[in-house]
Write an enzyme that holds these catalytic residues in place. Structure first.
Site, mmCIF file in Angstrom:
data_model
loop_
_atom_site.group_PDB
_atom_site.id
_atom_site.type_symbol
_atom_site.label_atom_id
_atom_site.label_comp_id
_atom_site.label_asym_id
_atom_site.label_seq_id
_atom_site.Cartn_x
_atom_site.Cartn_y
_atom_site.Cartn_z
ATOM 1 N N GLY A 48 45.038 -34.833 -17.244
ATOM 2 C CA GLY A 48 44.484 -35.156 -18.566
ATOM 3 C C GLY A 48 43.224 -36.004 -18.584
ATOM 4 O O GLY A 48 42.436 -35.909 -19.513
ATOM 5 N N ASP A 104 44.188 -40.663 -19.960
ATOM 6 C CA ASP A 104 43.781 -40.089 -21.242
ATOM 7 C C ASP A 104 44.654 -40.626 -22.372
ATOM 8 O O ASP A 104 44.196 -40.829 -23.480
ATOM 9 C CB ASP A 104 43.854 -38.551 -21.208
ATOM 10 C CG ASP A 104 45.193 -38.067 -20.689
ATOM 11 O OD1 ASP A 104 45.698 -38.617 -19.688
ATOM 12 O OD2 ASP A 104 45.771 -37.147 -21.292
ATOM 13 N N ASP A 107 51.570 -43.147 -23.733
ATOM 14 C CA ASP A 107 52.525 -42.715 -24.756
ATOM 15 C C ASP A 107 53.759 -43.626 -24.653
ATOM 16 O O ASP A 107 53.786 -44.713 -25.214
ATOM 17 C CB ASP A 107 52.829 -41.240 -24.463
ATOM 18 C CG ASP A 107 53.566 -40.522 -25.566
ATOM 19 O OD1 ASP A 107 54.316 -41.168 -26.301
ATOM 20 O OD2 ASP A 107 53.411 -39.302 -25.698
ATOM 21 N N ASP A 163 46.443 -31.540 -23.116
ATOM 22 C CA ASP A 163 46.891 -30.154 -23.295
ATOM 23 C C ASP A 163 48.116 -30.004 -24.197
ATOM 24 O O ASP A 163 48.832 -30.964 -24.476
ATOM 25 C CB ASP A 163 47.270 -29.560 -21.929
ATOM 26 C CG ASP A 163 48.577 -30.160 -21.409
ATOM 27 O OD1 ASP A 163 48.678 -31.399 -21.355
ATOM 28 O OD2 ASP A 163 49.504 -29.385 -21.093
#
Ligand code: PRP
Length: 180
Positions: A48, A104, A107, A163
């Site tokens: 990512g 990137d 989370d 993605d």
């Protein structure tokens, strides 16, 4: 309206190309100031982060080296599996190096926290984290983000390296998927 918004109406723009460019300039200025006179080792987490890394390094005014590692926490779904597995690890010694992890997105935080533990065990001089985005609503473990681009809402995001089932990584902007 660009081709992706026309052909994929469930993709909604979240962060524009211009906003990303401006933010990267700002982050690169801070990083260049903080590591002045040092040779920084950037460790980018594949896949990512590849686009963010490529744009960020062109704005840096310090000497750098680059290493890539690949981890996987998601598989082909929009929910984290909660487990982080190593696909590709470092190819060089990192003892006494100044390290900046390039992500990137943070989370749940599991990837970065697992990585920080592994990297610290190799005794670097310093290790910091730079992430283009962070989704605080999903955090399961507290992780420091020393250089952060954007906080994003609790939606599934794609584009600019990120993605959905391996597609959309080439989009120059960041979108969210509606109805996910
Ligand atoms: C994504 C992203 C981070 C990680 C963050 O990688 O690139 O590395 O998940 O999630 P966490 O904070 O919940 O651990 P992914 O496993 O989807 O692989 P990819 O970068 O190859 O798409």
């Amino acid at each position: 309206m660009n081709w992706i918004m026309k052909s994929q109406p469930n993709l909604k723009i979240l962060i524009t190309e211009r906003q990303i460019k401006n933010k990267i300039k700002q982050l690169a200025k801070e990083i260049s100031r903080d590591y002045k006179g040092k040779i920084l080792l950037l460790i980018a987490v594949l896949k990512g982060s590849f686009m963010f890394l490529a744009d960020l390094i062109r704005e840096l005014s310090v000497d750098i080296e680059i290493e890539f590692i690949e981890l996987s926490s998601y598989g082909n779904s929009t929910e984290s599996s909660g487990e982080v597995s190593v696909i590709k690890w470092l190819t060089k010694e990192i003892e006494n190096r100044d390290i900046l992890l390039i992500e990137d997105i943070v989370d749940t935080g599991l990837t970065v926290s697992t990585l920080l533990n592994k990297i610290k065990s190799h005794k670097p001089s310093s290790v910091k984290v730079c992430s283009l985005t962070s989704k605080p609503a999903r955090r399961e473990t507290d992780v420091p983000i020393d250089y952060l681009g954007f906080e994003v809402p609790n939606k599934f995001i794609v584009g600019y390296g990120i993605d959905y089932n391996e597609i959309y990584r080439n989009l120059p902007e960041i979108y969210y998927l509606e109805n996910e």
